[in-house]
Scaffold this active site. Structure first.
Site, PDB file in Angstrom:
ATOM      1  N   ALA A 418      24.102  45.110  82.765  1.00 41.25           N
ATOM      2  CA  ALA A 418      24.101  46.404  82.087  1.00 41.25           C
ATOM      3  C   ALA A 418      25.299  46.503  81.159  1.00 41.25           C
ATOM      4  O   ALA A 418      26.234  45.713  81.268  1.00 41.25           O
ATOM      5  CB  ALA A 418      24.163  47.527  83.116  1.00 41.25           C
ATOM      6  N   MET A 419      25.247  47.476  80.253  1.00 41.88           N
ATOM      7  CA  MET A 419      26.362  47.695  79.331  1.00 41.88           C
ATOM      8  C   MET A 419      26.563  49.188  79.141  1.00 41.88           C
ATOM      9  O   MET A 419      25.626  49.934  78.898  1.00 41.88           O
ATOM     10  CB  MET A 419      26.076  46.992  77.994  1.00 41.88           C
ATOM     11  CG  MET A 419      27.076  47.291  76.894  1.00 41.88           C
ATOM     12  SD  MET A 419      28.767  46.738  77.328  1.00 41.88           S
ATOM     13  CE  MET A 419      29.736  47.890  76.349  1.00 41.88           C
ATOM     14  N   GLU A 420      27.850  49.578  79.216  1.00 44.16           N
ATOM     15  CA  GLU A 420      28.201  50.989  79.336  1.00 44.16           C
ATOM     16  C   GLU A 420      28.267  51.772  78.035  1.00 44.16           C
ATOM     17  O   GLU A 420      29.038  52.721  77.944  1.00 44.16           O
ATOM     18  CB  GLU A 420      29.567  51.084  80.000  1.00 44.16           C
ATOM     19  CG  GLU A 420      30.761  50.608  79.124  1.00 44.16           C
ATOM     20  CD  GLU A 420      31.196  49.182  79.372  1.00 44.16           C
ATOM     21  OE1 GLU A 420      30.380  48.405  79.915  1.00 44.16           O
ATOM     22  OE2 GLU A 420      32.325  48.835  79.018  1.00 44.16           O
ATOM     23  N   ASN A 421      27.514  51.395  77.000  1.00 45.45           N
ATOM     24  CA  ASN A 421      27.628  52.117  75.735  1.00 45.45           C
ATOM     25  C   ASN A 421      27.692  53.623  75.985  1.00 45.45           C
ATOM     26  O   ASN A 421      26.904  54.180  76.725  1.00 45.45           O
ATOM     27  CB  ASN A 421      26.433  51.827  74.837  1.00 45.45           C
ATOM     28  CG  ASN A 421      26.191  50.348  74.706  1.00 45.45           C
ATOM     29  OD1 ASN A 421      27.105  49.598  74.422  1.00 45.45           O
ATOM     30  ND2 ASN A 421      24.971  49.912  74.966  1.00 45.45           N
ATOM     31  N   HIS A 453      28.892  51.689  88.405  1.00 48.32           N
ATOM     32  CA  HIS A 453      29.806  50.910  87.562  1.00 48.32           C
ATOM     33  C   HIS A 453      29.771  51.400  86.106  1.00 48.32           C
ATOM     34  O   HIS A 453      30.799  51.727  85.522  1.00 48.32           O
ATOM     35  CB  HIS A 453      29.398  49.427  87.648  1.00 48.32           C
ATOM     36  CG  HIS A 453      30.236  48.487  86.835  1.00 48.32           C
ATOM     37  ND1 HIS A 453      31.124  47.603  87.404  1.00 48.32           N
ATOM     38  CD2 HIS A 453      30.316  48.271  85.497  1.00 48.32           C
ATOM     39  CE1 HIS A 453      31.714  46.901  86.449  1.00 48.32           C
ATOM     40  NE2 HIS A 453      31.229  47.287  85.272  1.00 48.32           N
ATOM     41  N   GLU A 454      28.577  51.472  85.548  1.00 50.72           N
ATOM     42  CA  GLU A 454      28.476  51.852  84.131  1.00 50.72           C
ATOM     43  C   GLU A 454      28.913  53.298  83.906  1.00 50.72           C
ATOM     44  O   GLU A 454      29.481  53.627  82.872  1.00 50.72           O
ATOM     45  CB  GLU A 454      27.054  51.636  83.603  1.00 50.72           C
ATOM     46  CG  GLU A 454      26.508  50.215  83.777  1.00 50.72           C
ATOM     47  CD  GLU A 454      27.436  49.128  83.266  1.00 50.72           C
ATOM     48  OE1 GLU A 454      28.217  49.385  82.340  1.00 50.72           O
ATOM     49  OE2 GLU A 454      27.398  48.006  83.824  1.00 50.72           O
ATOM     50  N   HIS A 457      32.592  53.606  83.587  1.00 51.89           N
ATOM     51  CA  HIS A 457      33.047  53.187  82.257  1.00 51.89           C
ATOM     52  C   HIS A 457      32.986  54.317  81.230  1.00 51.89           C
ATOM     53  O   HIS A 457      33.656  54.245  80.204  1.00 51.89           O
ATOM     54  CB  HIS A 457      32.171  52.048  81.729  1.00 51.89           C
ATOM     55  CG  HIS A 457      32.577  50.693  82.212  1.00 51.89           C
ATOM     56  ND1 HIS A 457      33.881  50.276  82.269  1.00 51.89           N
ATOM     57  CD2 HIS A 457      31.828  49.636  82.624  1.00 51.89           C
ATOM     58  CE1 HIS A 457      33.917  49.016  82.696  1.00 51.89           C
ATOM     59  NE2 HIS A 457      32.681  48.619  82.923  1.00 51.89           N
TER      60      HIS A 457
HETATM   61 ZN   LIG Z   1      31.870  46.781  83.359  1.00 53.32          ZN
END
Ligand SMILES: [Zn+2]
Length: 1037
Positions: A418-421, A453-454, A457
């Site tokens: 995943a990515m926290e954009n 987690h995301e 962020h």
């Molecule tokens: Zn991270």
């Protein structure tokens, strides 16, 4: 950013090792060591469909080239006319060398065909520009400086204030065009504008002074691929304190790889649908638009996306207005963002649907996914916990979520979990979609932790951003630590932060960080191509472990107050680790404590490795104990990377907690700060039969060793009444003892004596710790002739608990979420140990379940133990079972199931089958590229296949390196996975010879591999016999 976990599940030990679905699960619950360390995720490559798409693209490209040629020929014929016309058509001055652009700019089909200048003039201008360029380079050489575009970091004389970005996405041919207007502030006068741009075709560039008409003439401009920048050379200097507008027109491909602005697809009602989505972290925004692509350059962004009306578009902010055109196109104008860095900017063009919810504070949360998943409600769990988690974080940090909305986007393929954009976080489907009725506990836990987690962020990373990538652990360490804190908020009984954190984070990263070839958690990087390297398990897990140690010695409430101050002071800005230390020191001071946090933490973040504390108490007469520290390394012969840092120079300030106990009671803990090589401390109430226990609840990032007498007292305590010692310390004692023995700090029998008490242990954590610690020991022994002695000893320790717990029944799975996670996970762990070490009942049970499946063609195997049963079945039963699993692997569509079926195939004893599997693994039609690595690694873990995998790896290295070399994480995972259990002199020689002839770009992974194998060989030489002797004696008693 959450990395694809290599989740090794437990020590599935010998004959069959079973592994959990690595790709599906996140969090480190799971198998033992093995580099989580190799961060970053698989970047799946071309599949069949992609090849087809690619062919279409190539064809389209060829047609456009032909068209371009035709246009050019006409242009040449008409060139005289053009020249007579004087100034080039409209648009900015086209810099020489720019239009027909340097090799790096790949011209996308259907794009970049603006009527060119006549060829002769282009050529002439090209020659002119080349001459200018040469002259300029010489000038820089004379000044003994690198030109501004050749430096690894952007020159600091300009700062972007605001970007207006207008994009048109052409999903029918996977290209896009863009116009970016950057408002620039000039800090130092300069003729150069240098910003990032990579793999795009620049059509035009113009520079104008803000508020004044008239441009600043561009002398030339060019892409410089070595540093991934675009350079604009002006005729005159930009003036200090003035602001300018830089306008760039460009176009590029919506890539088929998984970085930058890329595409993926899914099938709905038999029809393939495409979507475009971005992954910019850490250095890929520059592939989607020219920008100052370093985290320090925070700016505001106003984005507009033009696309066909059959799609919808998403970005960090909500849509402000949409303008429809008659031809079926629409432009979405998004609201302006707050100040932010480029790496968490995002957009997507897709035809997903969504469900939504609203938090107490009014944040609109939507989950977007493919329409069938939304209809089934597979996103509801994620949506629900996201709402609760935003409320949790707002309350914990006392800083509201900063944007009006948060979209969670579930995509079929993504390079990371995943990515926290900010405001538009992207997840790979398997980490966010969940059907509670068929999900195992670990699957639910994985989904939960990735979301926790995301969301963390959104504050740590997005709102407050590290200054530079060397401190990526500042954001990743926090997000990883909060995975456990946030999950405790959702499931208060699970004790994640106090318990599971130990096995999954602390114990795991200490394996990696115990190598002399480790690196500090804070590591300097410059080159874009190196930045991927800092996203590794040291940054994530050691970062998290250090943060947990800090929270514990500060006290959780003071720590929390400090974080609130830190976020409030630095919001919308950047912060370095010293900013954090200062804020936390102030928070401590407010409650009357004085610790120089920077001084303490610098030792932990700037030095690699960790200490082992030795507590000697047995020779004292006056309640004085001797405490000493040294750097822990598995192989004391291994040379430190930097000879200036001989081991003697390693010192830490260690917050050591100590308690004194006797058969029925343990004292309250006291903190002792240990900062010297050796210190004497007075301990009250140290009686004859009292034992000492250090690192209470394993909150510290270090190991503790004792004199043998104290170890004996501790073992005695565990056997008589283990509950006097906390669950986390019981797990800690197990892990420390095994690892101290492996490194030669402790006799080999001590850990084996400790695990004898497990027959009475009803908590999951100590079993999990034991299971994981046994795994590498098992691998050291599994090809030795006396292996069965070890095997028998372990079986004896497991037998009674296995009998007590029995097997799960299938209908239990429906209520797994509610069921006691501790109990189910414990049962799974014990079954795995029993089956792995050859418990007869366990084998029969597995065989019966498999036979039932084959004869009835109904899979009634309980979900939580399927991987164990498949692997056991394949290793015990005949070739027909292997063929049956192979067939099921092909026919199943469920990703998690596919993965465990494939892994089960590696459990066979039959070397022909293993070879067949290895060879098939490189066929992308059969095994996905990212899964091929797992096949090879799993065969290497099988004692019957270790040499086959090692030989296969060497023979196919060229192919493998070509496939995975660019994805550093994949490459190092493969290297360590294939080599970590090699343990003979012969294999060590083979490894060294191989590296001599082939080392290419993976130097760090190879030096880790050599050190690991040297440590294995050394252990065999020095300690193996000692272990067997003790086992023989023990078994005859
Ligand atoms: Zn991270």
């Amino acid at each position: 950013m959450a990395l694809e976990e290599k989740r090794e599940k437990r020590p599935a030990v010998t004959p069959m090792m079973i592994e959990e679905d690595a790709a599906l699960r996140n969090g480190s619950r799971g198998l033992p060591p093995g580099p989580w360390a190799e961060a970053a995720g698989p970047r799946p490559r071309t599949t069949e469909r992609h090849i087809a798409v690619h062919k279409r693209l190539v064809l389209g490209f060829a047609v456009s080239i032909l068209a371009l040629l035709a246009v050019t020929m006409i242009a040449v014929l008409l060139s005289v006319r053009f020249e007579e016309c004087g100034a080039a058509a409209d648009g900015p001055p086209r810099a020489g060398g720019n239009g027909s652009l340097s090799g790096a700019a790949r011209q996308p089909p259907g794009a970049g065909q603006t009527p060119g200048r006549p060829e002769k003039e282009e050529e002439a201008r090209g020659r002119e520009a080349a001459a200018e360029e040469e002259e300029e380079e010489e000038e820089w050489q004379r000044r003994r400086e690198l030109p501004p575009w050749a430096r690894p970091r952007l020159p600091r004389h300009l700062r972007p204030l605001h970007y207006n970005l207008m994009l048109s996405a052409f999903m029918e041919n996977f290209t896009f065009s863009g116009e970016v207007n950057v408002q620039l502030e000039v800090r130092n006068a300069s003729r150069y504008i240098v910003l990032h741009a990579h793999r795009m075709h620049i059509e035009a560039v113009r520079v104008a002074e803000d508020k004044l008409a008239g441009g600043v003439r561009v002398a030339r401009s060019f892409l410089y691929p070595q540093t991934q920048v675009f350079v604009v050379v002006l005729n005159r200097s930009l003036e200090v304190q003035r602001s300018y507008n830089l306008k760039i027109l460009y176009n590029a491909l919506i890539e088929n790889e998984l970085l930058g602005f890329f595409r993926s697809s899914y099938v709905l009602h038999g029809e393939r649908r495409f979507l475009g989505v971005t992954q910019f972290s850490p250095t890929h925004a520059r592939k989607a638009f020219p920008c100052f692509d370093e985290p320090i350059y925070k700016a505001t962004f106003k984005i507009s996306i033009r696309h066909q009306a059959t799609y919808l578009s998403l970005s960090n902010m909500p849509v402000e207005t949409s303008v429809f055109e008659e031809d079926g196109w629409v432009t979405d104008h998004f609201s302006q963002t707050p100040l932010m860095s480029t790496y968490y900017l995002a957009w997507a063009v897709c035809n997903f649907t969504y469900r939504e919810t609203v938090t107490r504070s009014g944040v609109v949360v939507r989950l977007y996914a493919r329409p069938d998943a939304i209809r089934r409600g597979s996103g509801d769990y994620a949506l629900n916990i996201t709402r609760r988690l935003i409320e949790f974080y707002e309350d914990y940090f006392k800083v509201p979520y900063s944007l009006p909305k948060l979209d969670l986007l579930a995509v079929p393929k993504h390079p990371y979990a995943a990515m926290e954009n900010w405001g538009l976080s992207v997840f790979v489907e398997q980490r966010i979609l969940l059907d509670p009725s068929i999900s195992s506990i670990s699957y639910l836990l994985d989904v939960t932790m990735v979301i926790v987690h995301e969301l963390c962020h959104q504050w740590f990373g997005d709102l407050v951003t590290p200054v530079w990538w060397e401190d990526v652990w500042l954001k990743e360490g926090f997000a990883h630590y909060f995975e456990f804190v946030g999950t405790d908020y959702l499931y208060p009984g699970w004790n994640m932060e106090k318990q599971r954190f130990l096995t999954d984070v602390l114990h795991e990263v200490m394996l990696l960080d115990g190598l002399a070839s480790s690196h500090p958690v804070s590591q300097e990087v410059q080159q874009a191509t190196d930045i991927d390297r800092v996203f590794d398990w040291i940054a994530y897990k050691k970062g998290a472990a250090l943060i947990r140690m800090l929270a514990n010695f500060m006290g959780h409430s003071v720590f929390q107050m400090g974080l609130q101050d830190y976020l409030t002071i630095h919001k919308y800005g950047n912060a370095a680790r010293n900013d954090l230390w200062n804020t936390l020191s102030k928070a401590l001071k407010r409650v009357g404590k004085s610790v120089n946090i920077q001084e303490v933490m610098d030792q932990w973040t700037l030095q690699m490795g960790y200490p082992v504390i030795t507590i000697l108490g047995n020779e004292t007469t006056d309640n004085v104990i001797v405490i000493s520290q040294e750097r822990f390394v598995y192989d004391s012969d291994a040379k430190p990377k930097d000879p200036a840092l001989g081991d003697n120079s390693y010192l830490w300030q260690i917050p050591l907690t100590i308690a004194v106990g006797n058969t029925s009671h343990i004292s309250s803990e006291a903190i002792i700060w240990v900062s010297n090589k050796s210190e004497r401390h007075r301990i009250p109430a140290l009686e004859e039969a009292s034992w000492l226990l250090g690192n209470i609840n394993q909150t510290g990032y270090f190991r503790v060793n004792y004199d043998i007498r104290n170890w004996r007292l501790l073992i005695n305590q565990l056997t008589r009444n283990h509950k006097v010692i906390s669950v986390s310390n019981r797990a800690g004692l197990v892990d420390d003892a095994f690892n101290l023995a492996r490194a030669g700090y402790l006799p080999q029998n001590i850990p084996l004596e400790i695990i004898r008490y497990l027959s009475e242990e009803k908590d999951f954590l100590p079993w999990h710790a034991a299971s994981r610690a046994l795994y590498p020991l098992d691998k050291l022994l599994d090809r030795t002739e006396n292996y069965n002695i070890f095997n028998e000893y372990i079986l004896r320790q497991v037998a009674s608990m296995y009998l007590k717990l029995g097997w799960p029944t299938n209908n239990l799975n429906k209520s797994l979420v509610q069921a006691s996670y501790q109990h189910e996970e414990l049962r799974r762990e014990v079954i795995m140990l029993a089956c792995s070490f050859g418990n007869k009942h366990c084998h029969q049970q597995a065989a019966t379940l498999i036979s039932d499946w084959i004869s009835s063609n109904r899979n009634r195997i309980p979900l939580n133990v399927r991987d164990i049963v498949y692997c056991t079945g394949v290793s015990l039963m005949d070739e027909d079972v292997w063929e049956f699993i192979w067939m099921k692997f092909h026919s199943t569509t469920a990703v998690s199931e596919k993965k465990i079926l494939l892994e089960a195939l590696t459990c066979s004893d039959d070397r022909n089958l293993l070879n067949r599997l290895l060879n098939l693994s490189l066929n992308s039609e059969v095994v996905l590229d990212q899964d091929a690595i797992d096949v090879i690694i799993h065969v290497a873990r099988n004692p019957h296949g270790r040499d086959l995998a090692w030989k296969f790896f060497r023979e196919k290295w060229k192919i493998l390196n070509a496939r995975y070399g660019e994805a550093l994480f994949m490459n190092s995972k493969l290297i360590s996975g294939v080599t970590e259990f090699l343990n003979t002199e012969e294999e060590l020689r083979e490894l060294k010879n191989f590296i001599k002839s082939y080392e290419e770009g993976a130097a760090a992974s190879f030096s880790r591999a050599v050190e690991t194998v040297e440590a294995n060989v050394r252990w065999q030489r020095l300690y193996k016999e000692e272990l067997f002797q003790w086992l023989r004696k023990s078994l005859t008693h």
